[in-house]
Design a protein around this motif. Structure first.
Motif, short mmCIF file in Angstrom:
data_model
loop_
_atom_site.label_atom_id
_atom_site.label_comp_id
_atom_site.label_asym_id
_atom_site.label_seq_id
_atom_site.Cartn_x
_atom_site.Cartn_y
_atom_site.Cartn_z
N LEU A 35 0.64 -1.17 0.18
CA LEU A 35 0.02 -0.15 0.05
C LEU A 35 0.82 1.31 0.04
O LEU A 35 0.57 2.13 -0.50
CB LEU A 35 -1.05 -0.04 1.29
N SER A 61 -7.71 3.88 3.65
CA SER A 61 -8.53 2.90 4.13
C SER A 61 -8.59 1.54 3.35
O SER A 61 -8.32 1.75 2.09
CB SER A 61 -9.96 3.09 4.64
N VAL A 62 -8.59 0.41 3.66
CA VAL A 62 -8.68 -0.77 2.91
C VAL A 62 -9.83 -1.56 3.47
O VAL A 62 -9.96 -1.93 4.47
CB VAL A 62 -7.58 -1.72 2.95
N VAL A 67 -6.09 2.51 7.98
CA VAL A 67 -4.90 1.98 7.87
C VAL A 67 -4.00 2.91 8.86
O VAL A 67 -3.62 4.08 8.56
CB VAL A 67 -4.18 1.71 6.34
N PRO A 70 0.72 2.33 6.50
CA PRO A 70 0.77 1.53 4.96
C PRO A 70 1.83 0.69 4.55
O PRO A 70 1.63 -0.13 3.80
CB PRO A 70 0.74 2.92 4.09
N LYS A 72 2.76 -1.66 6.40
CA LYS A 72 2.50 -2.93 6.85
C LYS A 72 1.62 -3.62 5.82
O LYS A 72 0.83 -4.98 6.57
CB LYS A 72 2.21 -3.19 8.20
N VAL A 73 0.91 -2.89 4.93
CA VAL A 73 -0.41 -3.46 4.22
C VAL A 73 0.20 -3.86 2.82
O VAL A 73 0.48 -2.98 2.07
CB VAL A 73 -1.53 -2.43 4.39
N LEU A 75 -1.36 -5.38 -0.58
CA LEU A 75 -2.62 -5.42 -1.53
C LEU A 75 -2.45 -6.55 -2.32
O LEU A 75 -1.43 -6.86 -2.95
CB LEU A 75 -2.91 -4.23 -2.31
N GLN A 79 -9.42 -5.63 -3.44
CA GLN A 79 -9.88 -4.55 -2.27
C GLN A 79 -10.42 -3.38 -2.83
O GLN A 79 -9.94 -2.97 -4.03
CB GLN A 79 -8.50 -4.64 -1.44
#
Length: 90
Positions: A35, A61-62, A67, A70, A72-73, A75, A79
């Motif tokens: 992300l 936001s996911v 979030v 970002p 650590k996220v 994709l 989504q």
């Protein structure tokens, strides 16, 4: 590329004004995709729109979850990612 490698990006406020869109399907350059790198993809698809500053101060936001980090996220496709611009009020 399959639709499973796409995400839907929702634009609000200044991000919507800059892109001229309220939502956009974006193909992920790789899967999974961080992300934290999404802003550069969006900026490259909408050059010279002032998005660097807008996205630099926005939150993400996911799938309707804000979030915090970002970095650590990841994709993975399918989504819904929202660009939440800062707002001022009075």
């Amino acid at each position: 590329m399959s639709s499973e490698s796409n995400i839907t990006v929702l634009y609000f406020a200044a991000a919507s004004t800059a892109t001229g869109l309220t939502e956009q399907s974006i193909a992920l350059p790789q899967n999974p995709f961080p992300l934290s790198s999404l802003a550069s993809v969006i900026i490259s698809q909408h050059p010279n729109k002032g998005l660097e500053k807008i996205l630099g101060t926005s939150q993400w936001s996911v799938d309707a979850e804000m979030v915090d980090d970002p970095e650590k996220v990841l994709l993975k496709g399918g989504q819904e990612v929202a660009v939440i611009c800062p707002v001022s009020g009075g």
